[in-house]
Design a protein around this motif. Structure first.
Motif, mmCIF file in Angstrom:
data_model
loop_
_atom_site.group_PDB
_atom_site.id
_atom_site.type_symbol
_atom_site.label_atom_id
_atom_site.label_comp_id
_atom_site.label_asym_id
_atom_site.label_seq_id
_atom_site.Cartn_x
_atom_site.Cartn_y
_atom_site.Cartn_z
ATOM 1 N N ARG A 138 0.836 -1.206 0.000
ATOM 2 C CA ARG A 138 0.000 0.000 0.000
ATOM 3 C C ARG A 138 0.873 1.258 0.000
ATOM 4 N NH1 ARG A 138 -5.504 -0.630 1.636
ATOM 5 N NH2 ARG A 138 -6.024 -2.827 2.001
ATOM 6 N N ALA A 139 1.900 1.245 0.831
ATOM 7 C CA ALA A 139 2.811 2.391 0.858
ATOM 8 C C ALA A 139 3.546 2.534 -0.462
ATOM 9 C CB ALA A 139 3.800 2.250 2.007
ATOM 10 N N GLU A 140 3.979 1.400 -1.019
ATOM 11 C CA GLU A 140 4.754 1.437 -2.256
ATOM 12 C C GLU A 140 3.929 1.969 -3.430
ATOM 13 O OE1 GLU A 140 8.201 1.114 -4.530
ATOM 14 O OE2 GLU A 140 7.845 1.152 -2.375
ATOM 15 N N ILE A 141 2.653 1.715 -3.435
ATOM 16 C CA ILE A 141 1.801 2.234 -4.508
ATOM 17 C C ILE A 141 1.839 3.756 -4.546
ATOM 18 C CG2 ILE A 141 -0.599 2.474 -5.263
ATOM 19 C CD1 ILE A 141 -1.009 -0.438 -4.277
ATOM 20 N N GLY A 142 1.724 4.370 -3.387
ATOM 21 C CA GLY A 142 1.806 5.829 -3.326
ATOM 22 C C GLY A 142 3.175 6.339 -3.716
ATOM 23 N N ASN A 143 4.218 5.634 -3.282
ATOM 24 C CA ASN A 143 5.586 6.052 -3.604
ATOM 25 C C ASN A 143 5.847 5.979 -5.103
ATOM 26 O OD1 ASN A 143 5.880 6.230 -0.830
ATOM 27 N ND2 ASN A 143 7.064 4.343 -0.628
ATOM 28 N N LYS A 144 5.445 4.861 -5.725
ATOM 29 C CA LYS A 144 5.683 4.683 -7.164
ATOM 30 C C LYS A 144 4.896 5.702 -7.995
ATOM 31 C CE LYS A 144 7.021 -0.204 -7.316
ATOM 32 N NZ LYS A 144 6.656 -1.571 -7.805
ATOM 33 N N ALA A 145 3.741 6.071 -7.485
ATOM 34 C CA ALA A 145 2.929 7.065 -8.194
ATOM 35 C C ALA A 145 3.479 8.477 -8.022
ATOM 36 C CB ALA A 145 1.494 7.013 -7.681
ATOM 37 N N LYS A 146 4.470 8.626 -7.151
ATOM 38 C CA LYS A 146 4.996 9.943 -6.800
ATOM 39 C C LYS A 146 3.844 10.878 -6.433
ATOM 40 C CE LYS A 146 9.130 9.408 -9.651
ATOM 41 N NZ LYS A 146 9.981 9.942 -10.749
ATOM 42 N N ALA A 147 2.979 10.359 -5.611
ATOM 43 C CA ALA A 147 1.759 11.077 -5.261
ATOM 44 C C ALA A 147 2.059 12.383 -4.542
ATOM 45 C CB ALA A 147 0.874 10.192 -4.388
ATOM 46 N N ASP A 148 1.258 13.363 -4.832
ATOM 47 C CA ASP A 148 1.350 14.635 -4.114
ATOM 48 C C ASP A 148 0.698 14.517 -2.745
ATOM 49 O OD1 ASP A 148 2.462 16.587 -6.242
ATOM 50 O OD2 ASP A 148 0.844 15.546 -7.301
ATOM 51 N N ALA A 149 -0.214 13.572 -2.592
ATOM 52 C CA ALA A 149 -0.863 13.322 -1.303
ATOM 53 C C ALA A 149 -1.445 11.921 -1.315
ATOM 54 C CB ALA A 149 -1.970 14.338 -1.035
ATOM 55 N N VAL A 150 -1.379 11.236 -0.169
ATOM 56 C CA VAL A 150 -1.992 9.924 0.005
ATOM 57 C C VAL A 150 -2.844 9.967 1.263
ATOM 58 C CG1 VAL A 150 -1.635 7.441 0.250
ATOM 59 C CG2 VAL A 150 0.034 8.816 -1.040
ATOM 60 N N VAL A 151 -4.069 9.475 1.148
ATOM 61 C CA VAL A 151 -4.962 9.414 2.309
ATOM 62 C C VAL A 151 -5.493 8.000 2.436
ATOM 63 C CG1 VAL A 151 -7.063 10.262 3.405
ATOM 64 C CG2 VAL A 151 -5.607 11.831 2.105
#
Length: 313
Positions: free
Chosen positions: A179-192
């Motif tokens: 779950r954390a890696e998905i946000g990291n790979k997306a280079k997300a500006d925000a994850v909630v």
């Protein structure tokens, strides 16, 4: 979601709520985004938020609520942090938001898989669990997907690119590290990460969980602590306005903010990320709100407004 399970420990004894007289005094002194709620509480209390119009990571048998091993000493959300509303189509064009709906609804059919332990940097924890539910059987997994869909719709209207960690479209999981890696790979500006709690009866309200500063093993949250707090404060403030919900009366000391260092979903993140516990599914009054279609729309509005405010800066 905050009971014994991945990333969670039994909570500390419940604190008594402050007397209302102190709440009134605090309302005159604290310029936070929760000021409006504090005044409201002082003059009459929240009542049943599900009946009011809008103003704006765990076990299948939940028995305890979340540990607050790092109380947030910082400021409460400021009024400015919640002033932005969701408006202006295309205003978030180029921004990437990852929404993490807590717990796959199919997890209960894959207990061996979700009980497998994964490395969260500082420790090893179960991959995931089933989440909690109301006494009537409305599951946390159902709730989180519904609010996630509503939040996505609102953010996409602003031009944001929205990705999910899961959409009930896989047999189980993903695990907390993925779950954390998905946000990291997306280079997300925000994850909630969206959740609902499994605390005891009488323990009510929402809280936003912020990452503590951790630098151990694969975890290094130093770069995201400050922006994540900004994101969390804005979401907390806008959630109050949109839902008329009150901050948790059992963690967070009335601020609606809790800082934790035991959550793999936060420890492994390299982008700004917070969790929100929208309410307590095991309390009948909170459960009624969480099961309300109209209230879930207001919850999505509050979450999305906080994200929009954060991304606009």
């Amino acid at each position: 979601m905050s009971y014994v399970g991945p990333d969670f420990d039994p909570h500390q004894p419940r604190r008594s709520r402050r007397p209302r007289a102190l709440t009134v005094a605090a309302a005159a002194l604290v310029p936070g985004a929760l000021l409006g709620w504090m005044v409201y509480e002082a003059v009459g209390g929240p009542g049943d938020a599900a009946a009011r119009p809008s103003a704006a990571e765990s076990s299948s048998t939940p028995t305890t609520s979340s540990t607050n091993d790092d109380k947030p000493p910082g400021p409460t959300p400021t009024a400015d942090s919640t002033s932005a509303s969701v408006s202006g189509s295309g205003s978030l064009r180029g921004k990437v938001v990852v929404i993490d709906p807590g717990h796959n609804p199919n997890n209960f059919q894959h207990t061996a898989e979700i009980n497998r332990k994964v490395n969260i940097g500082t420790n090893w924890k179960e991959c995931d669990t089933t989440g909690t539910s109301t006494n009537d059987g409305y599951t946390e997994a159902q709730f989180t997907l519904d609010v996630a869909h509503r939040t996505r719709t609102l953010l996409e209207k602003q031009g944001a690119t929205v990705e999910f960690t899961q959409d009930g479209d896989r047999p189980w999981g993903p695990c907390i590290d993925e779950r954390a890696e998905i946000g990291n790979k997306a280079k997300a500006d925000a994850v909630v990460s969206i959740h609902a709690d499994g605390a005891g009866t009488g323990q009510r309200g929402f809280h936003v969980i912020l990452p503590a500063k951790v630098n151990e093993g694969a975890a290094d949250t130093g770069p995201i602590v400050t922006p994540s707090r900004d994101l969390g404060e804005r979401i907390a403030g806008s959630f109050v306005r949109a839902t008329s919900s009150t901050p948790s009366n059992y963690v967070g000391d009335g601020t609606g903010l809790v800082t934790r260092k035991d959550l793999g979903g936060l420890n492994l993140s390299t982008v700004p990320k917070v969790f929100i516990e929208c309410g307590n599914m095991r309390d009948s009054k909170d459960a009624a709100m969480l099961a309300s279609d109209a209230w879930r729309q207001r919850a999505a509005q509050g979450i999305s407004e906080g994200i929009v405010s954060f991304l606009r800066g």
